[in-house]
Design a protein around this motif. Structure first.
Motif, mmCIF file in Angstrom:
data_model
loop_
_atom_site.group_PDB
_atom_site.id
_atom_site.type_symbol
_atom_site.label_atom_id
_atom_site.label_comp_id
_atom_site.label_asym_id
_atom_site.label_seq_id
_atom_site.Cartn_x
_atom_site.Cartn_y
_atom_site.Cartn_z
ATOM 1 N N GLY A 1 6.022 19.374 -19.501
ATOM 2 C CA GLY A 1 5.993 19.027 -18.080
ATOM 3 C C GLY A 1 5.998 17.551 -17.755
ATOM 4 N N VAL A 2 6.088 16.690 -18.771
ATOM 5 C CA VAL A 2 6.146 15.245 -18.498
ATOM 6 C C VAL A 2 7.558 14.887 -18.071
ATOM 7 C CG1 VAL A 2 5.912 12.938 -19.486
ATOM 8 C CG2 VAL A 2 4.306 14.744 -20.139
ATOM 9 N N LYS A 3 7.680 14.356 -16.873
ATOM 10 C CA LYS A 3 9.002 14.013 -16.344
ATOM 11 C C LYS A 3 9.487 12.704 -16.946
ATOM 12 C CE LYS A 3 8.254 16.453 -12.002
ATOM 13 N NZ LYS A 3 8.168 16.374 -10.523
ATOM 14 N N ILE B 1 0.840 -1.206 0.000
ATOM 15 C CA ILE B 1 0.000 0.000 0.000
ATOM 16 C C ILE B 1 0.875 1.256 0.000
ATOM 17 C CG2 ILE B 1 -1.681 1.321 1.336
ATOM 18 C CD1 ILE B 1 -2.780 -1.364 2.354
ATOM 19 N N LEU B 2 1.924 1.247 0.822
ATOM 20 C CA LEU B 2 2.837 2.401 0.872
ATOM 21 C C LEU B 2 3.536 2.626 -0.465
ATOM 22 C CD1 LEU B 2 4.606 2.101 4.359
ATOM 23 C CD2 LEU B 2 2.894 3.777 3.644
ATOM 24 N N ILE B 3 3.984 1.527 -1.065
ATOM 25 C CA ILE B 3 4.695 1.642 -2.343
ATOM 26 C C ILE B 3 3.777 2.202 -3.417
ATOM 27 C CG2 ILE B 3 5.790 0.318 -4.192
ATOM 28 C CD1 ILE B 3 6.805 -1.601 -1.979
ATOM 29 N N ALA B 4 2.576 1.638 -3.510
ATOM 30 C CA ALA B 4 1.628 2.117 -4.529
ATOM 31 C C ALA B 4 1.299 3.596 -4.300
ATOM 32 C CB ALA B 4 0.355 1.261 -4.499
ATOM 33 N N THR B 5 1.108 3.966 -3.041
ATOM 34 C CA THR B 5 0.797 5.372 -2.733
ATOM 35 C C THR B 5 1.966 6.288 -3.089
ATOM 36 O OG1 THR B 5 -0.616 4.634 -0.907
ATOM 37 C CG2 THR B 5 0.032 6.951 -0.928
ATOM 38 N N SER B 6 3.190 5.812 -2.831
ATOM 39 C CA SER B 6 4.371 6.641 -3.112
ATOM 40 C C SER B 6 4.539 6.925 -4.594
ATOM 41 C CB SER B 6 5.628 5.961 -2.570
ATOM 42 O OG SER B 6 5.976 4.823 -3.352
ATOM 43 N N GLN B 7 3.943 6.084 -5.436
ATOM 44 C CA GLN B 7 4.090 6.265 -6.876
ATOM 45 C C GLN B 7 3.010 7.154 -7.485
ATOM 46 O OE1 GLN B 7 6.991 5.072 -8.398
ATOM 47 N NE2 GLN B 7 7.285 4.886 -6.193
ATOM 48 N N LEU B 8 2.013 7.504 -6.687
ATOM 49 C CA LEU B 8 0.952 8.365 -7.210
ATOM 50 C C LEU B 8 1.494 9.727 -7.638
ATOM 51 C CD1 LEU B 8 -2.011 7.626 -4.748
ATOM 52 C CD2 LEU B 8 -1.700 6.803 -7.093
ATOM 53 N N LYS B 9 2.552 10.186 -6.984
ATOM 54 C CA LYS B 9 3.111 11.491 -7.359
ATOM 55 C C LYS B 9 3.649 11.465 -8.787
ATOM 56 C CE LYS B 9 7.628 10.445 -5.277
ATOM 57 N NZ LYS B 9 8.610 10.828 -4.238
ATOM 58 N N HIS B 10 4.190 10.327 -9.216
ATOM 59 C CA HIS B 10 4.683 10.221 -10.588
ATOM 60 C C HIS B 10 3.524 10.084 -11.580
ATOM 61 C CE1 HIS B 10 8.766 9.965 -9.154
ATOM 62 N NE2 HIS B 10 8.478 8.929 -8.394
ATOM 63 N N ILE B 11 2.452 9.412 -11.152
ATOM 64 C CA ILE B 11 1.271 9.299 -12.015
ATOM 65 C C ILE B 11 0.629 10.667 -12.224
ATOM 66 C CG2 ILE B 11 -1.037 8.279 -12.223
ATOM 67 C CD1 ILE B 11 1.101 6.228 -12.596
ATOM 68 N N LEU B 12 0.645 11.489 -11.174
ATOM 69 C CA LEU B 12 0.014 12.809 -11.248
ATOM 70 C C LEU B 12 0.975 13.889 -11.739
ATOM 71 C CD1 LEU B 12 -1.935 12.716 -7.852
ATOM 72 C CD2 LEU B 12 -2.850 12.294 -10.141
ATOM 73 N N ASN C 1 -0.160 17.480 -13.651
ATOM 74 C CA ASN C 1 0.086 17.617 -15.077
ATOM 75 C C ASN C 1 -0.860 16.672 -15.828
ATOM 76 O OD1 ASN C 1 1.540 16.683 -17.685
ATOM 77 N ND2 ASN C 1 2.599 18.567 -17.130
ATOM 78 N N GLY C 2 -1.766 17.248 -16.598
ATOM 79 C CA GLY C 2 -2.789 16.454 -17.267
ATOM 80 C C GLY C 2 -2.228 15.401 -18.211
ATOM 81 N N ILE C 3 -1.197 15.748 -18.969
ATOM 82 C CA ILE C 3 -0.607 14.798 -19.923
ATOM 83 C C ILE C 3 0.018 13.625 -19.164
ATOM 84 C CG2 ILE C 3 1.109 14.503 -21.738
ATOM 85 C CD1 ILE C 3 0.794 17.460 -22.397
ATOM 86 N N THR C 4 0.698 13.925 -18.048
ATOM 87 C CA THR C 4 1.304 12.861 -17.233
ATOM 88 C C THR C 4 0.235 11.928 -16.688
ATOM 89 O OG1 THR C 4 3.123 14.329 -16.590
ATOM 90 C CG2 THR C 4 2.738 12.395 -15.220
ATOM 91 N N VAL C 5 -0.888 12.506 -16.246
ATOM 92 C CA VAL C 5 -1.990 11.683 -15.723
ATOM 93 C C VAL C 5 -2.506 10.735 -16.797
ATOM 94 C CG1 VAL C 5 -4.351 11.722 -14.845
ATOM 95 C CG2 VAL C 5 -2.678 13.369 -13.995
ATOM 96 N N ILE C 6 -2.668 11.243 -18.019
ATOM 97 C CA ILE C 6 -3.158 10.398 -19.113
ATOM 98 C C ILE C 6 -2.189 9.243 -19.369
ATOM 99 C CG2 ILE C 6 -3.630 10.334 -21.595
ATOM 100 C CD1 ILE C 6 -4.648 13.220 -21.343
ATOM 101 N N ILE C 7 -0.896 9.554 -19.418
ATOM 102 C CA ILE C 7 0.113 8.509 -19.644
ATOM 103 C C ILE C 7 0.084 7.481 -18.504
ATOM 104 C CG2 ILE C 7 2.593 8.032 -19.776
ATOM 105 C CD1 ILE C 7 2.920 10.750 -21.142
#
Length: 571
Positions: free
Chosen positions: A243-245, A145-156, A180-186
């Motif tokens: 803005g896509v990292k 759960i912690l790992i998945a949550t920690s990755q939400l910042k990269h998804i967003l 970043n909307g484009i990052t969220v879509i990806i």
């Protein structure tokens, strides 16, 4: 020579290596390599290290484990839980992105490897048994759960921090204006695609008539497909400028020779996290190794596994990696792909070395959101909240241990979670053994068998009490038996004899011996005889070295039925 072979298992299976094994190992290596390339990059990101560190940690350690390890299917390298533990430990002594952070990760791998080596050389693998499986399941679930949550910042596509669930969620919510909307879509498309591939692609391919092995390879290549598609999209559309990292430049080279840090302050700060990482990694690794070995009737030596994993971690420390262990998913893939020997791991390392030299320029435009999606899909399979329901039904004590481990890991961080899991496992064991099951038994009519008077219809005698002790006696539970015996005799004024049935007692330590002596003295003062029955040979040998048998106000009977025939007033 046999002792030498113990430390170098490669000399055993290597002598039997043939062309068939080579073919199977090469096929397995190709499949695992395809799986590991994106996974290694993703786990390095999770550990807070440059992406190439994940590949480096998957080359030398795999080769070294192939030489010193005993499992023929275990695939060693970075794993999600150890990567999270690495980020948590190293993040407390150095800032992410600095040279000090990388050195601290190397030092953590070195300390972990050294600790595992010591455990293996001194044959202390049994220490891992102090972690109960329910507690491990709870910790891994919370870590997932912690790992998945920690990755939400990269998804967003936002900046966020934190090592606990409240910190992570609070930080993410506080930066929602930066999404970043484009990052969220990806990120969303990559996550959805990977979930679909994992659950649905292989059945579809099999229905289309594709051979099972090829269908399996294509399914495992799902993350590679996501990496290729999103990388090409970011490059072709210039999304990095929106803005896509992205991963950016990755060194095009083999693992470098590196040196851990040995400053006293750094070592003291990382020593305890290294021990915790070693224990968790070993438990996960040995569980997978023994499960897979049993399917082919191979033998796993836990102490040699400690040495193999220790050498692998030392290899990671000197080749730019970070702590590694045997991964569940990749090991299962390796086994299912037909790996015959640890050589499959060595061939995988060669494939990853090829990727490190020739393919790293291709991941320059790889979006971090795709790597985050890879991690999320991988770790959510580790989350098993049903363990709470199962332990609640089976054992409230185990439920308490699991629930406490999950809550503490989520709220206070992985290190506190691991430490609490270890402490809870030990305390749970001590609590259970401090209150051993002691049953009053009677004679089953028409037989020579004795059973619990509360569960069966048995014959009893008002002047005779037989207590069957169902656990070894030692300092933690010795007083419990003393109090129980005293209480039982006080309640029954007709009692003239007490028999302690020792059929399940394997050990009596000195504290328990003193309790037996106290019971004997009290009963003798009350005019009640104390007798033993069905005492095991080793226990009897130990009792004979004391004065207890000489002072015993009763007899020692070979069987409980002999005691019954001699002492029961009705007979």
């Amino acid at each position: 020579m046999q002792s030498f072979l113990r430390y170098l298992p490669i000399l055993d299976w290597g002598r039997q290596y043939d062309r068939a094994a080579l073919s199977n190992d090469l096929i397995a290596a190709v499949i695992v390599t395809i799986m590991l390339i994106p996974q290694s990059l993703a786990y390095a990101l999770l550990a807070g290290l440059p992406p190439e560190a994940g590949i480096y940690a998957s080359i030398a350690p795999i080769i070294l484990y192939a030489i010193f390890g005993t499992s023929r299917a275990l695939a060693v390298g970075p794993v999600a839980v150890v990567s999270l533990l690495t980020a948590s430990a190293v993040g407390q002594v150095a800032e992410q992105g600095t040279a000090g952070y990388a050195v601290a990760a190397l030092t953590l791998a070195f300390l972990s490897g050294g600790f595992l080596m010591l455990l293996g050389v001194f044959r202390l693998g049994f220490l891992a048994n102090f972690l109960s499986h329910p507690v491990i399941a709870g910790f891994i679930t919370a870590s997932g759960i912690l790992i998945a949550t920690s990755q939400l910042k990269h998804i967003l596509g936002v900046e966020a921090h934190g090592h606990t669930l409240p910190e992570m969620l609070g930080s993410i919510l506080g930066h929602l204006d930066q999404v970043n909307g484009i990052t969220v879509i990806i990120g969303v498309l990559a996550t959805g695609f990977l979930f679909w591939v994992r659950k649905n692609l292989k059945p579809i391919l099999l229905r289309l008539g594709i051979p099972p092995l090829l269908a399996d390879v294509m399914t495992k290549a799902g993350p590679v497909a996501a990496v290729v598609a999103t990388t090409v999209a970011v490059w072709a559309m210039g999304l990095a400028g929106h803005g896509v990292k992205i991963v950016g430049e990755v060194p095009q080279s083999l693992p470098p020779l590196t040196m851990p840090g040995f400053s006293p302050d750094l070592v003291s700060a990382l020593l305890m996290p290294a021990i915790l990482i070693s224990i968790i990694g070993f438990v996960e690794s040995i569980s997978v190794a023994q499960t897979l070995a049993a399917k082919k009737r191979h033998r796993i030596d836990p102490d040699q596994e400690l040495i193999g994993l220790g050498v692998a971690n030392l290899g990671a420390a000197f080749t730019g990696g970070y702590p590694v262990t045997g991964g569940f998913a990749r090991s299962v893939v390796n086994f299912d792909a037909g790996a015959e020997t640890p050589a499959a791991g060595a061939y995988t390392a060669i494939g990853l070395a090829f990727a490190a030299v020739f393919l790293t320029p291709l991941v320059h435009f790889l979006p971090k959101a795709t790597l985050a999606a890879t991690i999320i899909v991988a770790v959510l399979s580790l989350v098993d909240m049903s363990i709470l329901k199962k332990t609640w039904r089976y054992s409230r004590a185990d439920f308490t241990a699991v629930a406490a481990t999950i809550v503490l890991t989520l709220v206070m961080g992985v290190e506190v979670g691991v430490a609490s899991g270890v402490a809870t496992s030990i305390l749970l064991h001590l609590y259970k053994t401090s209150r051993p099951h002691v049953a009053e038994v009677g004679l089953v009519p028409g037989t020579q068998h004795f059973r619990n008077i509360l569960r069966h219809k048995v014959e009893t005698d008002p002047t005779l009490v037989t207590l069957r002790v169902d656990e070894s006696l030692y300092f933690v539970n010795a007083r419990f038996l003393e109090d129980l015996t005293q209480s039982r005799v006080t309640d029954g004024c007709e009692i003239r004899n007490v028999v302690l049935m020792f059929s399940a007692v394997n050990e009596v330590d000195y504290s328990a011996l003193e309790s037996l002596e106290a019971i004997n003295h009290r009963l003798r003062d009350m005019g009640v005889g104390l007798h033993l029955s069905e005492v095991k040979g080793p226990v009897m040998d130990r009792l004979k070295t004391s004065h207890f048998l000489d002072e015993l106000h009763g007899q020692v009977f070979l069987s409980q039925y002999d005691a019954w025939k001699t002492l029961a007033s009705r007979i």
